[in-house]
Design an enzyme around this catalytic site. Sequence first.
Site, mmCIF file in Angstrom:
data_model
loop_
_atom_site.group_PDB
_atom_site.id
_atom_site.type_symbol
_atom_site.label_atom_id
_atom_site.label_comp_id
_atom_site.label_asym_id
_atom_site.label_seq_id
_atom_site.Cartn_x
_atom_site.Cartn_y
_atom_site.Cartn_z
ATOM 1 N N ASN A 9 -12.624 -12.343 -48.138
ATOM 2 C CA ASN A 9 -14.394 -12.563 -47.909
ATOM 3 C C ASN A 9 -14.610 -12.298 -46.130
ATOM 4 O OD1 ASN A 9 -17.311 -13.138 -47.152
ATOM 5 N ND2 ASN A 9 -16.750 -15.160 -48.520
ATOM 6 N N LYS A 11 -17.749 -11.343 -45.547
ATOM 7 C CA LYS A 11 -18.602 -12.390 -44.161
ATOM 8 C C LYS A 11 -19.473 -10.855 -44.029
ATOM 9 C CE LYS A 11 -16.562 -16.830 -44.512
ATOM 10 N NZ LYS A 11 -16.240 -17.947 -43.824
ATOM 11 N N HIS A 95 -21.138 -19.525 -52.611
ATOM 12 C CA HIS A 95 -20.127 -19.860 -51.438
ATOM 13 C C HIS A 95 -20.584 -20.792 -50.316
ATOM 14 C CE1 HIS A 95 -17.921 -19.955 -47.074
ATOM 15 N NE2 HIS A 95 -17.311 -19.599 -47.942
ATOM 16 N N GLU A 97 -21.405 -21.035 -47.074
ATOM 17 C CA GLU A 97 -23.032 -20.588 -46.314
ATOM 18 C C GLU A 97 -24.264 -20.249 -47.287
ATOM 19 O OE1 GLU A 97 -19.698 -17.533 -44.741
ATOM 20 O OE2 GLU A 97 -18.919 -18.880 -43.991
ATOM 21 N N GLU A 167 -13.118 -24.725 -51.189
ATOM 22 C CA GLU A 167 -13.364 -24.198 -49.751
ATOM 23 C C GLU A 167 -13.742 -26.002 -48.993
ATOM 24 O OE1 GLU A 167 -13.349 -19.749 -48.863
ATOM 25 O OE2 GLU A 167 -15.647 -20.389 -49.404
ATOM 26 N N GLY A 173 -13.059 -21.528 -40.826
ATOM 27 C CA GLY A 173 -13.876 -20.489 -39.975
ATOM 28 C C GLY A 173 -13.242 -22.468 -38.706
ATOM 29 N N SER A 212 -9.152 -21.556 -43.718
ATOM 30 C CA SER A 212 -8.593 -21.463 -42.677
ATOM 31 C C SER A 212 -6.913 -21.159 -42.925
ATOM 32 C CB SER A 212 -8.706 -22.461 -41.934
ATOM 33 O OG SER A 212 -9.470 -22.830 -40.938
ATOM 34 N N GLY A 233 -11.225 -15.871 -45.249
ATOM 35 C CA GLY A 233 -12.301 -15.331 -44.304
ATOM 36 C C GLY A 233 -11.862 -14.137 -43.268
HETATM 37 P P1 13P Z 1 -11.372 -18.726 -42.807
HETATM 38 O O1 13P Z 1 -10.826 -17.880 -43.714
HETATM 39 O O2 13P Z 1 -12.225 -18.066 -42.089
HETATM 40 O O3 13P Z 1 -11.890 -20.317 -42.723
HETATM 41 O O4 13P Z 1 -13.277 -18.658 -43.898
HETATM 42 C C1 13P Z 1 -13.241 -18.857 -45.502
HETATM 43 C C2 13P Z 1 -13.944 -18.585 -46.021
HETATM 44 O O5 13P Z 1 -15.525 -18.803 -45.845
HETATM 45 C C3 13P Z 1 -13.569 -17.783 -47.408
HETATM 46 O O6 13P Z 1 -14.771 -17.281 -48.284
#
Ligand code: 13P
Length: 256
Positions: A9, A11, A95, A97, A167, A173, A212, A233
């Site tokens: 992803n 983003k 997601h 976010e 997740e 992140g 992560s 991510g």
């Molecule tokens: P990270 O791998 O940066 O923690 O993000 C995970 C994520 O939100 C994937 O959709």
Amino acid sequence: MLRPLIAGNWKMNTTISQGVELVMRLRELTRGAEDIDIVIAPPYTSIYHLRFLLAGSPIKLAAQNLYIEKNGAYTGEVSAEMLRDVGCEYAIIGHSERRRYFNETDETVNKKIFASLRANLKPVVCVGETLDERKDNKTLGVVKRQIKGALKGLGPGMVKDLVLAYEPVWAIGTGINATPEQAEEVHNRLRDLLCEEYGMVANDLRIIYGGSVKPENIDELMAQPNIDGALVGGASLNADDFARIARFKKSPKGRS
Ligand code: 13P
């Protein structure tokens, strides 16, 4: 073992030229990886361009979001049909976010799943608890509520096309991943829940982990019986890291 799915992803990152560079290198590094589904979700603006670079490679495209209507006066939105048209095969839905910054609820997630299936896009449905919810021992209750809301009205025939992504919000992140045991516990419960609701079809549904994920932890995560892949991510923006994740070390695993 289900066919593993490793999805990146991106983003809100990458210009077209940065995306091209990333994809060219990824193509190189994933050549011959045929026993796994590799998916990337670039920003909308790059999808059309990247689809041509991906022709003949095992890498598939996903959208990061979609809108529920087919077309019409919805300024700024993009429909599932448009995303299918531009070359996507998957769509990330719900997601954390999007839930956090754009007020998505289990109800909107549910509508987006229907829209996605209508357009023949495979939904990757995200669920996960916040740190406070985990500390309060509410993790299983939260993900159960999210799943029930997200999948409301879907029959077994529709559920079989879904991918679920667990997740935990506190792992996204932050560099702090759920331990393989923590993730497995939730995946296992999600599988049980889906088996209760939908029967045998739930055994064929992929439940992937996100938060992560990196080259250093992917092998251990993938060794868990109910972890069928990863949603990555930050590490998906580095071709070498993402390719290493996609080439995780396979170990035999059996579900109880
Ligand atoms: P990270 O791998 O940066 O923690 O993000 C995970 C994520 O939100 C994937 O959709």
